[in-house]
Design a protein around this motif. Structure first.
Motif, PDB file in Angstrom:
ATOM      1  N   GLU A   1     -11.314 -27.226 -12.940  1.00 38.19           N
ATOM      2  CA  GLU A   1     -12.463 -26.325 -12.894  1.00 38.19           C
ATOM      3  C   GLU A   1     -12.014 -24.870 -12.807  1.00 38.19           C
ATOM      4  O   GLU A   1     -12.638 -23.978 -13.398  1.00 38.19           O
TER       5      GLU A   1
ATOM      6  N   ALA B   1     -12.896 -22.118 -15.700  1.00 36.58           N
ATOM      7  CA  ALA B   1     -13.531 -20.848 -15.338  1.00 36.58           C
ATOM      8  C   ALA B   1     -12.727 -19.664 -15.871  1.00 36.58           C
ATOM      9  O   ALA B   1     -13.301 -18.670 -16.349  1.00 36.58           O
TER      10      ALA B   1
ATOM     11  N   SER C   1     -14.121 -16.906 -18.618  1.00 39.76           N
ATOM     12  CA  SER C   1     -14.063 -15.474 -18.359  1.00 39.76           C
ATOM     13  C   SER C   1     -13.359 -14.744 -19.495  1.00 39.76           C
ATOM     14  O   SER C   1     -13.806 -13.677 -19.950  1.00 39.76           O
TER      15      SER C   1
END
Length: 319
Positions: free
Chosen positions: A166, A170, A174
């Motif tokens: 995770e 992420a 981004s």
């Protein structure tokens, strides 16, 4: 007592049995017992695997991305080792086959406690590998924008590295946002049409709109168009002749080669009038990229590497 000579198959099966018994006594830690849904049904994985064999480039990518320990991998397509973009992280990893051909003896020799296999692994191969260690065959559909993300979560669950996955996802999301903002700022909307090509000795192949790297281009704002040259469910078109190059023409052409033969064929094509007439050529928007990365790889580390390539290409535009 008479000694019986074993056939090669009997020797192989005996080796598998010995390895399996050894693995049962070894034990793992840091993660509990869990069931992982795969293409061949649920597979139970105990603890956190310490020696992982990856028979699929996307599986190696994910294993390294979440800081697990791959001890065996297959070579990249048309190569002799793992892909260049990932080689420094993989280190001196054992090669246990090619994308379409696994060396079972080599897999046994690295003593895996988990095997991550390619999505299209057939049942006979799956059953044989399962006698060595638990085998995870991805059941994630191909040619979907989130396929790499879903596979990352699948393999990470098997590895006992879900939290790490995770965090990596992420980071990728981004980075996609950063590059998308750059594309929006530097490229007019009307000039964001693009095509992805793999140049082969027999001619260029237009890659499918749903291909992994094409989906990354779309995620940052490019419009990918294969001009209906790719049949449904296929990764690419039939080879185009030089006379038909205009059918792949877009404002941007991302051009990949897999090996030296492809490089030579591309260099020869660059001398042709048909190539020179392409809109992307006239405006210096033909971006040469690695075929190992752009048309063979998948996974979070591959996404980050592709995003770096896109950023470099967009940044190089003269304002």
């Amino acid at each position: 007592m008479t000694c019986r000579t074993l056939t090669p198959r009997q020797t192989l099966l005996r080796s598998i049995a010995v390895l399996a018994l050894s693995a049962m006594g070894a034990g793992t830690s840091l993660a509990g017992t869990r069931s992982v849904e795969t293409a061949y049904g649920p597979v139970t994985v105990n603890g956190q695997p310490e020696r992982v064999v990856t028979l699929y480039e996307g599986a190696l990518d994910t294993t390294l991305a979440v800081d697990a320990n791959p001890v065996g991998a297959v070579i990249t397509r048309a190569g002799s080792d793992v892909a260049d973009y990932i080689k420094s992280r993989a280190g001196d990893i054992a090669i246990v086959g090619a994308p379409a051909e696994t060396n079972i003896e080599a897999v046994i020799s690295v003593r895996p406690d988990l095997i991550l296999a390619a999505p299209r692994t057939n049942e006979q191969q799956y059953q044989l590998l399962s006698r060595i260690a638990p085998v995870i065959v991805s059941d994630v559909p191909m040619f979907q924008p989130d396929s790499w993300e879903r596979e990352t979560r699948l393999f990470a669950k098997a590895l006992g590295k879900e939290e790490a996955a995770e965090q990596v996802i992420a980071k990728v999301e981004s980075r996609i946002g950063e590059v998308a903002a750059l594309v929006e700022a530097r490229i007019p909307e009307a000039q964001r049409d693009a095509t992805l090509i793999r140049w082969m000795p027999q001619g260029p192949l237009v890659m499918a709109e749903g291909l992994f790297s094409a989906s990354i281009l779309q995620a940052v704002g490019f419009r990918i168009d294969d001009n209906d040259l790719v049949k449904e469910g296929r990764p690419h078109s039939e080879p185009l002749s030089l006379e038909n190059l205009s059918s792949m023409d877009q404002s941007w052409v991302f051009l990949a080669t897999l090996n030296e033969d492809g490089d030579k064929a591309l260099e020869a094509a660059r001398q042709s009038a048909a190539f020179a007439r392409l809109d992307a050529v006239e405006h210096d928007r033909v971006i040469t990229v690695s075929g190992q990365l752009w048309t063979s790889a998948t996974g979070p580390l591959a996404v980050l590497a592709i995003l770096d390539d896109i950023e470099a290409a967009v940044t190089a535009i003269q304002p």
